[in-house]
Write a protein that holds these residues in place. Sequence first.
Motif, mmCIF file in Angstrom:
data_model
loop_
_atom_site.group_PDB
_atom_site.id
_atom_site.type_symbol
_atom_site.label_atom_id
_atom_site.label_comp_id
_atom_site.label_asym_id
_atom_site.label_seq_id
_atom_site.Cartn_x
_atom_site.Cartn_y
_atom_site.Cartn_z
ATOM 1 N N LEU A 196 -13.989 0.322 -2.291
ATOM 2 C CA LEU A 196 -12.942 -0.336 -3.070
ATOM 3 C C LEU A 196 -12.323 0.628 -4.079
ATOM 4 O O LEU A 196 -11.099 0.671 -4.248
ATOM 5 C CB LEU A 196 -13.537 -1.552 -3.763
ATOM 6 N N ILE A 197 -13.163 1.415 -4.749
ATOM 7 C CA ILE A 197 -12.667 2.362 -5.750
ATOM 8 C C ILE A 197 -11.786 3.426 -5.102
ATOM 9 O O ILE A 197 -10.700 3.766 -5.612
ATOM 10 C CB ILE A 197 -13.843 3.014 -6.506
ATOM 11 N N PHE A 198 -12.218 3.962 -3.963
ATOM 12 C CA PHE A 198 -11.432 4.987 -3.273
ATOM 13 C C PHE A 198 -10.078 4.433 -2.834
ATOM 14 O O PHE A 198 -9.050 5.103 -2.957
ATOM 15 C CB PHE A 198 -12.202 5.521 -2.072
ATOM 16 N N ILE A 199 -10.070 3.224 -2.300
ATOM 17 C CA ILE A 199 -8.806 2.621 -1.852
ATOM 18 C C ILE A 199 -7.871 2.419 -3.035
ATOM 19 O O ILE A 199 -6.668 2.724 -2.962
ATOM 20 C CB ILE A 199 -9.062 1.280 -1.147
ATOM 21 N N PHE A 200 -8.401 1.912 -4.134
ATOM 22 C CA PHE A 200 -7.579 1.673 -5.319
ATOM 23 C C PHE A 200 -6.969 2.974 -5.830
ATOM 24 O O PHE A 200 -5.778 3.026 -6.171
ATOM 25 C CB PHE A 200 -8.421 1.017 -6.410
ATOM 26 N N ILE A 201 -7.774 4.038 -5.873
ATOM 27 C CA ILE A 201 -7.269 5.331 -6.347
ATOM 28 C C ILE A 201 -6.183 5.869 -5.414
ATOM 29 O O ILE A 201 -5.145 6.363 -5.866
ATOM 30 C CB ILE A 201 -8.428 6.341 -6.482
ATOM 31 N N ASN A 202 -6.411 5.773 -4.108
ATOM 32 C CA ASN A 202 -5.406 6.252 -3.149
ATOM 33 C C ASN A 202 -4.095 5.483 -3.281
ATOM 34 O O ASN A 202 -3.009 6.077 -3.244
ATOM 35 C CB ASN A 202 -5.946 6.127 -1.725
ATOM 36 N N ALA A 203 -4.196 4.165 -3.420
ATOM 37 C CA ALA A 203 -2.982 3.355 -3.559
ATOM 38 C C ALA A 203 -2.299 3.613 -4.893
ATOM 39 O O ALA A 203 -1.073 3.624 -4.975
ATOM 40 C CB ALA A 203 -3.324 1.869 -3.406
#
Length: 252
Positions: A196-203
């Motif tokens: 979840l953290i990685f996706i949020f950062i990428n977005a």
Amino acid sequence: KLASRILLYFVVSLICIVILYPYFVMLVTALKTRGEIFDPNGTLLPAVPVWSNFVDIWTLAPMAKYMLNSIIIASGSTLIAMICGIPAAYALARMKFKGQTAFLGFIIVSQMFAPVVLLIGIYKVIKMLHLTNTLLGLIFVNAAFNQAFTIWLLRGTFLSISAEMEQAATIDGCNRVQAMFKILLPVAAPGIVTTLIFIFINAWNEFTVALCLMSTDVLKPMTVGINIFNGYNMIEWQYLFAASIFAIIPVV
């Protein structure tokens, strides 16, 4: 042992300094005046910190709107990617079906394409769906780009958890869906949170697609909106870096 521990801390500290130095430069530059930034004899630290730069950016640009747009886009993309990715990763980890290996290969291959390569196709699809210049369009695009990463990472997390726990749950009366939600997902929580953290950062950090799909100023995310301080003749570095400080706070 003491010498090795001292060496370890020295190396770690050196790496931290190298990584954090650009952020330090960004902070001290945000506290300077325009004349001090372009002064060839200027120093790294500001002579007198200009804290008003952090206040001025909120009146010179709709920073609150940029921040809100980025939060909506990143949160929406993360939510969609997780809702679609968790069942897909569970199916790939626990079920056997024809074409499974080919599908996993397709997931890996899809990660090799940068958004720039697909930009024209993305724009045509979004335009056909009448989602250009909308937050929903950016949410869908970011969710799609992070989908393969979500599936691949969560599949590895689910594979590391023993299937016997779910089998025991089925013996106690749970069906497959109940076993997934009541047994598997709580155990896989660390991996889910990491994904979840990685996706949020990428977005949150996405720039190229947002730049091409967004033309209305108040709908731009933070990454695109702060370019308002990048003029044709001069870059307002003090305001640009002050806005960047605020932009990295949610991610941190």
